[in-house]
Design a protein around this motif. Structure first.
Motif, PDB file in Angstrom:
ATOM      1  N   TYR A 131       0.873  -1.033  -0.039  1.00 47.60           N
ATOM      2  CA  TYR A 131      -0.066   0.013  -0.014  1.00 47.60           C
ATOM      3  C   TYR A 131       0.788   1.350   0.128  1.00 47.60           C
ATOM      4  N   LYS A 132       2.380   1.222  -0.120  1.00 46.81           N
ATOM      5  CA  LYS A 132       3.155   2.318  -0.099  1.00 46.81           C
ATOM      6  C   LYS A 132       3.537   2.815  -1.363  1.00 46.81           C
ATOM      7  N   SER A 133       2.791   2.642  -2.544  1.00 52.55           N
ATOM      8  CA  SER A 133       3.161   3.148  -3.545  1.00 52.55           C
ATOM      9  C   SER A 133       1.982   3.586  -4.439  1.00 52.55           C
ATOM     10  N   TYR A 134       1.907   3.891  -5.730  1.00 50.57           N
ATOM     11  CA  TYR A 134       0.800   4.351  -6.549  1.00 50.57           C
ATOM     12  C   TYR A 134      -0.590   3.327  -6.687  1.00 50.57           C
ATOM     13  N   THR A 135      -0.121   1.965  -6.050  1.00 47.58           N
ATOM     14  CA  THR A 135      -1.097   0.905  -6.275  1.00 47.58           C
ATOM     15  C   THR A 135      -2.394   1.116  -5.319  1.00 47.58           C
ATOM     16  N   TYR A 169      -6.399  -5.152 -12.400  1.00 47.92           N
ATOM     17  CA  TYR A 169      -5.431  -6.182 -12.899  1.00 47.92           C
ATOM     18  C   TYR A 169      -4.393  -5.063 -13.859  1.00 47.92           C
ATOM     19  N   ASP A 170      -4.690  -4.176 -14.411  1.00 50.45           N
ATOM     20  CA  ASP A 170      -4.006  -3.151 -15.144  1.00 50.45           C
ATOM     21  C   ASP A 170      -3.023  -2.629 -13.881  1.00 50.45           C
ATOM     22  N   LYS A 171      -3.359  -2.334 -12.802  1.00 55.15           N
ATOM     23  CA  LYS A 171      -2.533  -2.067 -11.558  1.00 55.15           C
ATOM     24  C   LYS A 171      -1.368  -2.909 -11.394  1.00 55.15           C
ATOM     25  N   ILE A 172      -1.854  -4.180 -11.095  1.00 59.84           N
ATOM     26  CA  ILE A 172      -1.200  -5.306 -10.794  1.00 59.84           C
ATOM     27  C   ILE A 172      -0.114  -5.622 -11.700  1.00 59.84           C
ATOM     28  N   ARG A 173      -0.439  -5.553 -13.220  1.00 58.09           N
ATOM     29  CA  ARG A 173       0.566  -5.727 -14.202  1.00 58.09           C
ATOM     30  C   ARG A 173       1.594  -4.479 -14.470  1.00 58.09           C
ATOM     31  N   GLN A 174       1.133  -3.290 -14.247  1.00 54.66           N
ATOM     32  CA  GLN A 174       1.909  -2.186 -14.272  1.00 54.66           C
ATOM     33  C   GLN A 174       3.110  -2.087 -12.929  1.00 54.66           C
ATOM     34  N   PHE A 175       2.590  -2.544 -12.028  1.00 52.91           N
ATOM     35  CA  PHE A 175       3.417  -2.782 -10.867  1.00 52.91           C
ATOM     36  C   PHE A 175       4.493  -3.793 -11.047  1.00 52.91           C
ATOM     37  N   ARG A 214      15.756   6.182  -6.314  1.00 58.49           N
ATOM     38  CA  ARG A 214      15.401   7.231  -6.742  1.00 58.49           C
ATOM     39  C   ARG A 214      13.974   6.879  -7.457  1.00 58.49           C
ATOM     40  N   PHE A 215      13.979   5.733  -8.088  1.00 59.42           N
ATOM     41  CA  PHE A 215      12.774   5.110  -8.759  1.00 59.42           C
ATOM     42  C   PHE A 215      11.614   4.964  -7.748  1.00 59.42           C
ATOM     43  N   ILE A 216      12.039   4.178  -6.876  1.00 61.25           N
ATOM     44  CA  ILE A 216      10.967   4.024  -5.875  1.00 61.25           C
ATOM     45  C   ILE A 216      10.205   5.120  -5.256  1.00 61.25           C
ATOM     46  N   LYS A 217      11.356   6.117  -4.697  1.00 62.18           N
ATOM     47  CA  LYS A 217      10.687   7.438  -4.244  1.00 62.18           C
ATOM     48  C   LYS A 217       9.552   8.089  -5.228  1.00 62.18           C
ATOM     49  N   LEU A 218      10.192   8.226  -6.509  1.00 59.84           N
ATOM     50  CA  LEU A 218       9.382   9.169  -7.299  1.00 59.84           C
ATOM     51  C   LEU A 218       8.531   8.625  -8.080  1.00 59.84           C
ATOM     52  N   GLU A 219       9.077   7.414  -8.952  1.00 63.58           N
ATOM     53  CA  GLU A 219       8.170   6.554 -10.070  1.00 63.58           C
ATOM     54  C   GLU A 219       7.178   5.566  -9.224  1.00 63.58           C
ATOM     55  N   LEU A 220       7.509   5.155  -8.313  1.00 60.99           N
ATOM     56  CA  LEU A 220       6.660   4.211  -7.402  1.00 60.99           C
ATOM     57  C   LEU A 220       5.825   5.284  -6.549  1.00 60.99           C
ATOM     58  N   GLU A 221       5.986   6.280  -6.413  1.00 54.87           N
ATOM     59  CA  GLU A 221       5.568   7.456  -5.578  1.00 54.87           C
ATOM     60  C   GLU A 221       5.442   7.146  -4.041  1.00 54.87           C
TER      61      GLU A 221
END
Length: 624
Positions: A411-415, A450-456, A473-480
């Motif tokens: 629950y700690k990203s954009y998902t 399912y779209d979120k699952i596949r994107q994640f 940096r990717f985790i911080k910004l792109e994964l939000e």
């Protein structure tokens, strides 16, 4: 032989006129205002010796200070000066040790059994978990427990009604209910903690005139060291047992413990509280280069709520204050490392506002084989939820079947995956499937899930292709992940600035590594390095917070991380009055850091200069 002549001839102790005047005070209430490095502890100790030498004291002398180390130092000084001829006539105690004696003796007479709760971490952790049990963010971090413990201590020391917590900047939601739950737990289990020592002692002394009179008969003279660190309840206890005969020593410019409930207003209101009291001044700094003393004096004069006093020194001007601008914390660490190679035999203090600042420095010193001591245990970094979250993201990237890693960060990203989705993964008997396959095989989600699952899944796999610092940096910004941290701050459960600093440290450590496995090994290795450094007391180089450096001195001092918005911290949601109070204390903290330096003072700026750096520069220019 006159007492002060005796001191000089036997012990080689030669006091200046101000010190002699203060140490000659007999009976009544007195405040000794001392500047940094002015010999205040010597004055307090010597006065106790004089009262006994001149037979001024029929009872005992009680000297109260605020740390075991300070009490031990004063005890050792006294017996170095005077031997054991007055062994039974003096007590050097912390305020907690003194209060505990009162409480223990009172409960013993009443036949009440109790145990001392020396570490309340586990209790507070369980209470917090229960409090947040229905919250989406139900994990409880060490930082939250420490913040709660500190807030409880503040409320107790300031004698505040817990229900008024919001008026005092405490942002823990439902703090009053948590406070009462902790109080109930202690009562049910017959436990008292360090705050209770003060609360019970104050109650006993307030309600029992016999108890007060017994202590007054036992201690004819009461002395207080580090008066500026006294909290409201501590001062009330002291007033109850001092019989209007109180000798207080301190420096209002070094009052830096408001988070623990210290209340320097007692010093500032001295003449209103003790109308017959006398004020003495110790204004000569024996410690520092004259450039440092004059710079510190002009800087601290920016504060309005303080005694106007002289700050002088007989030392020479030898080294200008050195202000160094660098581009980043990593360059700051490299600069210090290179400078330390040139130093031979001198003591060096590397000082910072927050513990977390030590990590990049410690890593760099270790990488370059520089011997150092860390004054505090920095293991809190290694138990940081931010560190564990990052490691969980990386672990899931290495092993997409890692259910434990997924359950930590789902629950700690954009998902915004739900608890139900996490349960589907953790309850699945299929250990041969990735967490993404387990979710993808479930047939009852809405189509967009399912779209979120596949994107994640794609994003987590992409992390494997990145160097560790880029992955973070990717985790911080792109994964939000940063959005999650912001939500946690809104809940009053973390400090976003601290969390971002941890991410910065992890990026720096990651820059030394070529892959995730090497990064995780380096983190584990660094934990061992820090532990070893915390035991390396003999090293000439010390890393420490300014708070922990108070009372200490070094040949050279480096004050690091002087960054705009960090030291002093941002105003946030404070009104003008509260921010001014915060700013003045932060300025005192910086002043304490400056005045730890004996020969050379170095101020390093790894980003935009802080307000205090600009004030120091301005003060120096105005003197030119």
């Amino acid at each position: 032989m006159e007492y002060f002549d005796l001191l000089k001839s036997i012990n080689g102790i030669e006091l200046n006129d101000q010190q002699i005047k203060a140490a000659s005070f007999d009976r009544g209430n007195a405040l000794v205002l001392s500047t940094a490095g002015s010999g205040k502890t010597t004055v307090t100790t010597v006065r106790a010796g004089r009262l006994l030498y001149e037979n001024k004291c029929g009872g005992k002398i009680l000297t109260i200070t605020f740390s075991k180390m300070a009490a031990g130092d004063m005890y050792n000084r006294f017996y170095t000066f005077f031997g054991d001829s007055h062994k039974n006539k003096t007590d050097f105690l912390t305020i907690h040790a003194f209060s505990y004696k009162i409480v223990r003796d009172f409960f013993r007479r009443k036949g009440v059994n109790f145990e001392l709760l020396t570490n309340n971490y586990q209790v507070l952790s369980e209470i917090l978990k229960s409090h947040y049990s229905n919250s989406y963010f139900n994990y409880v971090s060490d930082e939250e427990v420490e913040n709660l413990s500190s807030s409880i201590g503040f409320i107790n020391n300031m004698m505040i009604d817990p229900k008024e917590y919001k008026d005092y900047g405490i942002e823990i939601k439902g703090f009053d209910k948590i406070y009462e739950a902790y109080k109930t737990y202690k009562s049910q289990n017959q436990l008292i903690d360090f705050d209770d020592m003060l609360l019970y002692a104050h109650k006993i002394l307030s309600n029992s005139s016999n108890q007060r009179e017994n202590i007054k008969r036992q201690y004819e003279y009461v002395q207080i060291d580090e008066m500026q660190d006294t909290s409201k309840i501590q001062h009330e206890i002291i007033k109850l047992i001092s019989d209007n005969n109180l000798f207080m020593v301190g420096d209002d410019d070094q009052a830096i413990y408001s988070f623990r409930g210290s209340y320097p207003d007692f010093m500032l209101d001295f003449k209103n509280i003790y109308r017959d009291g006398e004020i003495f001044y110790l204004d000569n700094n024996y410690r520092s280069d004259k450039n440092i003393v004059e710079g510190a004096k002009r800087f601290i004069e920016k504060n309005k709520k303080r005694y106007i006093k002289e700050i002088n020194t007989t030392n020479k001007k030898e080294n200008e204050i050195n202000i160094i601008k660098v581009s980043s914390r990593s360059e700051q660490a490299r600069y210090i490392t290179e400078e330390l190679r040139k130093i031979n035999g001198e003591t060096v203090g590397i000082l910072f506002r927050y513990n977390i600042s030590a990590m990049i420095l410690a890593n760099n010193l270790y990488e370059n084989s520089i011997n150092f001591y860390i004054k505090e245990d920095k293991s809190k970094f290694f138990s940081s939820p931010v560190l564990y979250d990052v490691l969980a993201f990386l672990s899931l990237a290495l092993n997409p079947k890692d259910k434990s890693a997924f359950s930590r960060i789902y629950y700690k990203s954009y998902t915004y995956f739900t608890k139900g989705m996490c349960k589907i993964v953790t309850d699945s008997p299929r250990d041969d499937l990735t967490v993404f396959d387990i979710l993808d095989n479930y047939k009852y989600f809405d189509y967009y899930v399912y779209d979120k699952i596949r994107q994640f899944k794609m994003d987590i796999n992409y992390i494997n292709k990145l160097r560790p610092n880029d992955a973070i940096r990717f985790i911080k910004l792109e994964l939000e992940y940063i959005n999650y941290l912001e939500r946690m701050q809104d809940e009053g459960r973390n400090n976003l600035s601290n969390s971002l600093h941890i991410l910065e440290i992890l990026e720096e450590i990651g820059s030394y590594c070529s892959n995730i496995k090497e990064f995780t090994e380096k983190i584990e290795n660094l934990q061992g390095v820090i532990k070893k450094a915390s035991e390396n007391i003999a090293a000439n180089v010390t890393l420490t917070t300014i708070h922990s450096a108070k009372g200490l001195e070094y040949d050279q001092v480096y004050i690091v991380d002087n960054i705009d918005g960090e030291f002093p911290s941002d105003r946030k949601n404070m009104n003008a009055e509260n921010y001014e109070r915060l700013l003045e204390e932060e300025r005192r903290i910086f002043y304490v850091g400056i005045t730890r330096a004996k020969r050379k003072l170095n101020i390093i700026i790894p980003d935009r200069p802080s307000l205090f750096v600009n004030e120091l520069l301005s003060a120096n220019k105005s003197n030119c």
